[in-house]
Design a protein around this motif. Structure first.
Motif, PDB file in Angstrom:
ATOM      1  N   THR A 129      33.016  40.453  41.352  1.00  0.00           N
ATOM      2  CA  THR A 129      31.964  40.897  42.259  1.00  0.00           C
ATOM      3  C   THR A 129      31.908  42.419  42.168  1.00  0.00           C
ATOM      4  O   THR A 129      32.876  43.064  41.750  1.00  0.00           O
ATOM      5  N   THR A 163      36.694  40.052  44.326  1.00  0.00           N
ATOM      6  CA  THR A 163      36.683  38.617  44.031  1.00  0.00           C
ATOM      7  C   THR A 163      36.378  38.318  42.571  1.00  0.00           C
ATOM      8  O   THR A 163      35.554  38.975  41.949  1.00  0.00           O
ATOM      9  N   ARG A 207      36.747  30.394  42.488  1.00  0.00           N
ATOM     10  CA  ARG A 207      36.690  31.780  42.957  1.00  0.00           C
ATOM     11  C   ARG A 207      38.051  32.093  43.547  1.00  0.00           C
ATOM     12  O   ARG A 207      38.641  31.287  44.253  1.00  0.00           O
ATOM     13  N   LYS A 218      27.683  33.517  43.299  1.00  0.00           N
ATOM     14  CA  LYS A 218      29.015  33.790  43.825  1.00  0.00           C
ATOM     15  C   LYS A 218      28.952  33.590  45.340  1.00  0.00           C
ATOM     16  O   LYS A 218      29.152  34.488  46.126  1.00  0.00           O
TER      17      LYS A 218
END
Length: 215
Positions: free
Chosen positions: A41, A46, A68, A214
């Motif tokens: 990210t 993340t 994730r 995401k």
DNA sequence: GCGACAG
DNA sequence: ATCTTGTCGC
């Protein structure tokens, strides 16, 4: 995601893992090739990882997984496997299809201590692995021919550790090196067999999944 | 000290 | 790796 320095035991671990890399020919073209990749990210906290199994004969993905996880370490050149390795191992364990070879986005033994991501995880998995990097980490090489399949040796301290491989006409070459239970000729053959575009389908499809939602 | 540096 | 639109070329 903290830790600015590198744990003192990491370099030694890489050296030990490198000793366990098996160099041997891989007969023919595998029917099922696994591929993994990770995206992060914007805040860098993340990671979203994806693993796929590609059917070479059917030229399509037959299995895919996405997970994730919070990022534990920052990116430090030569230590990529410690940042991405744990997440990728968890993901690879979920694969059900009987893949024969796995491809990683990064170097195999084309590394200062012969232990790039593909070699590191290839040894831990004790399975055939290939490192397919989009850019060079170390070593020198001549520019390969402009046609698909052209390649030139990647040398490190005078020893060949991989190849700069032009996978499609006119595209920038990829850096291919063995990860484990593989030899360079087999690795080159397998990578080319999986190339529809510049990046081989296993890692290319994993990369696409990685950049998806995401949530 | 000056670059180089997978993702 | 990620931030970012349109644009040149096959």
């Amino acid at each position: 995601m903290k830790m600015g320095k590198i744990p003192a035991e990491w370099p030694a671990l890489q050296i030990e893992l490198a000793k366990r890399v098996k160099v041997e020919p891989f007969a023919g073209i595998p029917a099922l090739v696994a591929g993994v990749d990770i995206a992060f990210t914007a805040d860098g906290n993340t990671a979203q990882a994806a693993a796929v199994v590609y059917s070479v004969a059917e030229k399509r993905i037959i299995e895919q997984h996405v997970i994730r996880r919070p990022v534990k370490y920052p990116y430090v050149p030569n230590f990529l496997s410690f940042r991405e390795g744990p997440i990728l191992q968890e993901l690879i364990a979920e694969l059900r299809e009987p893949w024969e070879v796995i491809m990683f986005d990064g170097q195999g033994i084309a590394h200062p201590r012969d232990c790039g991501l593909a070699a590191h995880l290839g040894v831990l998995l004790d399975r055939p692995a290939i490192g397919v990097a989009k850019s060079r980490l170390c070593g020198e090489h001549e520019e390969p021919g402009l046609t698909a399949g052209s390649h030139s040796p990647l040398l490190l301290d005078g020893k060949q550790v991989g190849i700069a491989l032009r996978t499609r006409n006119g595209v920038k070459p990829l850096f291919v090196s063995i990860g484990n239970r593989m030899d360079l000729e087999s690795a080159r053959r397998i990578v080319l067999a999986c190339c529809k575009y510049r990046v081989p389908e296993p890692t290319r499809q994993a990369d696409i999944l990685t950049k998806r939602r995401k949530t």
